[in-house]
Write a protein that holds these residues in place. Structure first.
Motif, PDB file in Angstrom:
ATOM      1  N   PRO A  30       0.805  -1.230   0.000  1.00 16.92           N
ATOM      2  CA  PRO A  30       0.000   0.000   0.000  1.00 16.92           C
ATOM      3  C   PRO A  30       0.837   1.279   0.000  1.00 16.92           C
ATOM      4  CG  PRO A  30      -0.867  -1.567   1.601  1.00 16.92           C
ATOM      5  CD  PRO A  30       0.437  -2.129   1.106  1.00 16.92           C
ATOM      6  N   LYS A  31       2.017   1.251   0.644  1.00 22.46           N
ATOM      7  CA  LYS A  31       2.872   2.442   0.675  1.00 22.46           C
ATOM      8  C   LYS A  31       3.378   2.774  -0.734  1.00 22.46           C
ATOM      9  CE  LYS A  31       4.425   2.154   5.442  1.00 22.46           C
ATOM     10  NZ  LYS A  31       5.558   2.057   6.356  1.00 22.46           N
ATOM     11  N   THR A  32       3.666   1.776  -1.534  1.00 20.47           N
ATOM     12  CA  THR A  32       4.112   2.020  -2.908  1.00 20.47           C
ATOM     13  C   THR A  32       2.984   2.625  -3.729  1.00 20.47           C
ATOM     14  OG1 THR A  32       5.685   0.193  -2.818  1.00 20.47           O
ATOM     15  CG2 THR A  32       5.033   0.959  -5.006  1.00 20.47           C
ATOM     16  N   VAL A  33       1.796   2.063  -3.607  1.00 22.80           N
ATOM     17  CA  VAL A  33       0.642   2.583  -4.350  1.00 22.80           C
ATOM     18  C   VAL A  33       0.390   4.036  -3.958  1.00 22.80           C
ATOM     19  CG1 VAL A  33      -1.825   2.290  -4.801  1.00 22.80           C
ATOM     20  CG2 VAL A  33      -0.351   0.268  -4.578  1.00 22.80           C
ATOM     21  N   GLU A  34       0.474   4.327  -2.650  1.00 21.03           N
ATOM     22  CA  GLU A  34       0.278   5.705  -2.171  1.00 21.03           C
ATOM     23  C   GLU A  34       1.362   6.621  -2.726  1.00 21.03           C
ATOM     24  OE1 GLU A  34       1.034   9.201   0.055  1.00 21.03           O
ATOM     25  OE2 GLU A  34       2.320   7.440   0.291  1.00 21.03           O
ATOM     26  N   SER A  35       2.595   6.145  -2.751  1.00 20.09           N
ATOM     27  CA  SER A  35       3.708   6.961  -3.236  1.00 20.09           C
ATOM     28  C   SER A  35       3.547   7.285  -4.721  1.00 20.09           C
ATOM     29  CB  SER A  35       5.031   6.233  -2.988  1.00 20.09           C
ATOM     30  OG  SER A  35       6.104   6.934  -3.554  1.00 20.09           O
ATOM     31  N   VAL A  36       3.239   6.290  -5.522  1.00 13.60           N
ATOM     32  CA  VAL A  36       3.038   6.510  -6.962  1.00 13.60           C
ATOM     33  C   VAL A  36       1.937   7.540  -7.180  1.00 13.60           C
ATOM     34  CG1 VAL A  36       2.213   5.413  -9.097  1.00 13.60           C
ATOM     35  CG2 VAL A  36       3.954   4.271  -7.699  1.00 13.60           C
ATOM     36  N   THR A  37       0.836   7.393  -6.456  1.00 21.01           N
ATOM     37  CA  THR A  37      -0.308   8.304  -6.585  1.00 21.01           C
ATOM     38  C   THR A  37       0.053   9.712  -6.106  1.00 21.01           C
ATOM     39  OG1 THR A  37      -1.808   6.445  -6.245  1.00 21.01           O
ATOM     40  CG2 THR A  37      -2.728   8.651  -5.963  1.00 21.01           C
ATOM     41  N   ARG A  38       0.758   9.805  -4.975  1.00 20.90           N
ATOM     42  CA  ARG A  38       1.119  11.109  -4.412  1.00 20.90           C
ATOM     43  C   ARG A  38       2.031  11.883  -5.360  1.00 20.90           C
ATOM     44  NH1 ARG A  38       5.387  11.474  -1.279  1.00 20.90           N
ATOM     45  NH2 ARG A  38       5.058   9.370  -0.479  1.00 20.90           N
ATOM     46  N   TYR A  39       3.064  11.217  -5.876  1.00 18.56           N
ATOM     47  CA  TYR A  39       3.977  11.920  -6.785  1.00 18.56           C
ATOM     48  C   TYR A  39       3.266  12.329  -8.076  1.00 18.56           C
ATOM     49  CZ  TYR A  39       7.874  10.805  -3.690  1.00 18.56           C
ATOM     50  OH  TYR A  39       8.716  10.715  -2.611  1.00 18.56           O
ATOM     51  N   MET A  40       2.305  11.532  -8.488  1.00 20.09           N
ATOM     52  CA  MET A  40       1.513  11.899  -9.663  1.00 20.09           C
ATOM     53  C   MET A  40       0.692  13.152  -9.361  1.00 20.09           C
ATOM     54  SD  MET A  40      -1.284   9.579 -11.698  1.00 20.09           S
ATOM     55  CE  MET A  40      -0.073   8.470 -12.383  1.00 20.09           C
ATOM     56  N   ASP A  41       0.089  13.188  -8.168  1.00 17.55           N
ATOM     57  CA  ASP A  41      -0.749  14.326  -7.787  1.00 17.55           C
ATOM     58  C   ASP A  41       0.080  15.588  -7.520  1.00 17.55           C
ATOM     59  OD1 ASP A  41      -2.990  12.720  -8.002  1.00 17.55           O
ATOM     60  OD2 ASP A  41      -3.164  12.376  -5.838  1.00 17.55           O
ATOM     61  N   GLU A  42       1.315  15.427  -7.006  1.00 11.37           N
ATOM     62  CA  GLU A  42       2.162  16.570  -6.661  1.00 11.37           C
ATOM     63  C   GLU A  42       2.920  17.123  -7.858  1.00 11.37           C
ATOM     64  OE1 GLU A  42       4.801  15.287  -3.561  1.00 11.37           O
ATOM     65  OE2 GLU A  42       3.192  15.143  -2.080  1.00 11.37           O
ATOM     66  N   GLY A  43       3.036  16.347  -8.901  1.00 15.02           N
ATOM     67  CA  GLY A  43       3.856  16.768 -10.031  1.00 15.02           C
ATOM     68  C   GLY A  43       3.290  16.324 -11.362  1.00 15.02           C
ATOM     69  N   ASP A  44       4.175  15.839 -12.195  1.00 20.11           N
ATOM     70  CA  ASP A  44       3.803  15.387 -13.533  1.00 20.11           C
ATOM     71  C   ASP A  44       4.336  13.980 -13.739  1.00 20.11           C
ATOM     72  OD1 ASP A  44       2.734  17.976 -14.563  1.00 20.11           O
ATOM     73  OD2 ASP A  44       4.802  18.616 -14.172  1.00 20.11           O
ATOM     74  N   THR A  45       3.495  13.136 -14.288  1.00 14.95           N
ATOM     75  CA  THR A  45       3.902  11.771 -14.606  1.00 14.95           C
ATOM     76  C   THR A  45       3.871  11.610 -16.111  1.00 14.95           C
ATOM     77  OG1 THR A  45       3.127  10.896 -12.501  1.00 14.95           O
ATOM     78  CG2 THR A  45       3.316   9.317 -14.316  1.00 14.95           C
ATOM     79  N   TYR A  46       4.880  10.910 -16.622  1.00 12.80           N
ATOM     80  CA  TYR A  46       4.980  10.668 -18.061  1.00 12.80           C
ATOM     81  C   TYR A  46       5.083   9.174 -18.318  1.00 12.80           C
ATOM     82  CZ  TYR A  46       6.026  15.600 -17.887  1.00 12.80           C
ATOM     83  OH  TYR A  46       5.949  16.951 -17.635  1.00 12.80           O
ATOM     84  N   ILE A  47       4.522   8.773 -19.428  1.00 12.18           N
ATOM     85  CA  ILE A  47       4.549   7.388 -19.870  1.00 12.18           C
ATOM     86  C   ILE A  47       5.229   7.340 -21.228  1.00 12.18           C
ATOM     87  CG2 ILE A  47       3.169   5.353 -20.492  1.00 12.18           C
ATOM     88  CD1 ILE A  47       2.822   6.089 -17.546  1.00 12.18           C
ATOM     89  N   ALA A  48       6.258   6.496 -21.342  1.00 13.91           N
ATOM     90  CA  ALA A  48       6.874   6.238 -22.644  1.00 13.91           C
ATOM     91  C   ALA A  48       6.191   5.005 -23.222  1.00 13.91           C
ATOM     92  CB  ALA A  48       8.366   5.991 -22.500  1.00 13.91           C
ATOM     93  N   GLU A  49       5.751   5.129 -24.452  1.00 15.77           N
ATOM     94  CA  GLU A  49       5.116   4.010 -25.138  1.00 15.77           C
ATOM     95  C   GLU A  49       5.995   3.570 -26.303  1.00 15.77           C
ATOM     96  OE1 GLU A  49       0.421   4.955 -24.281  1.00 15.77           O
ATOM     97  OE2 GLU A  49       1.246   5.504 -26.239  1.00 15.77           O
ATOM     98  N   VAL A  50       6.029   2.283 -26.524  1.00 17.77           N
ATOM     99  CA  VAL A  50       6.700   1.712 -27.683  1.00 17.77           C
ATOM    100  C   VAL A  50       5.615   1.148 -28.580  1.00 17.77           C
ATOM    101  CG1 VAL A  50       8.284  -0.080 -28.506  1.00 17.77           C
ATOM    102  CG2 VAL A  50       8.816   1.194 -26.417  1.00 17.77           C
ATOM    103  N   ASP A  51       5.497   1.750 -29.749  1.00 10.76           N
ATOM    104  CA  ASP A  51       4.447   1.347 -30.689  1.00 10.76           C
ATOM    105  C   ASP A  51       3.083   1.279 -30.008  1.00 10.76           C
ATOM    106  OD1 ASP A  51       6.310   1.226 -32.751  1.00 10.76           O
ATOM    107  OD2 ASP A  51       6.761  -0.876 -32.375  1.00 10.76           O
TER     108      ASP A  51
END
Length: 172
Positions: free
Chosen positions: A45-66
């Protein structure tokens, strides 16, 4: 193979957690459990919270391949609380949760996201980009960041865990 980078959002959290789990599985398969252990991070749960928090506090980017999500990174204005004792002393952008689905190892998606993070930092009028990483085992992760333009700033350990870390910085 075409790498594209897009903004990430809450709908991407399951894919991001899948990327993190892929990294844990890959590291554990090499006997390298010091960084993130051997259990899927999506179950913590701490990892899920961390991923969500950093997304909410900043900007998240996704690299896609094809068109397939292959890697992720989040950028905020500060490191995690465990590095409060190492302030930048100037405005910065900070990298969190750089990870790739290991099926895309060697495709350059991590380097593409680091270049994108540098460009977004520069575009924001900020000249300092920092990141921290696991510095144990063979030191490959530290050398990876160095190969992408970062320089070592300071080694540290996290709390009582003695988890060895390295703070790195890059001027953009």
């Amino acid at each position: 193979m075409a790498i594209t980078i897009r903004d990430g959002g809450h709908d991407d959290i399951p894919a991001i957690l899948g990327m993190l789990d892929s990294c844990v599985e890959w590291l554990a398969g090499q006997g390298r459990t010091g960084q993130w252990g051997s259990k899927p991070l999506s179950e913590n749960p701490k990892t899920v919270e961390s991923v969500t928090r950093y997304m909410d506090e900043g900007d998240t980017y996704i690299a896609e391949v094809d068109g397939v999500p292959a890697a992720t990174v989040s950028l905020t204005d500060a490191p995690g609380a465990y590095l409060a004792h190492l302030p930048a002393g100037e405005p910065e952008r900070y990298i969190h949760w750089l990870a790739s689905d290991r099926r895309f190892k060697g495709y350059g998606v991590g380097a593409a996201l680091l270049a994108h993070a540098a460009e977004e930092t520069r575009r924001a009028g900020i000249s300092l980009l920092r990141v921290d990483c696991y510095a144990g085992d063979d030191g490959k992760l530290v050398r990876y960041y160095e190969s992408n333009g970062f320089s070592r700033v300071e080694a540290f350990t996290v709390g009582d865990s003695e988890w060895p870390g390295q703070l790195l910085a890059r001027r953009v």
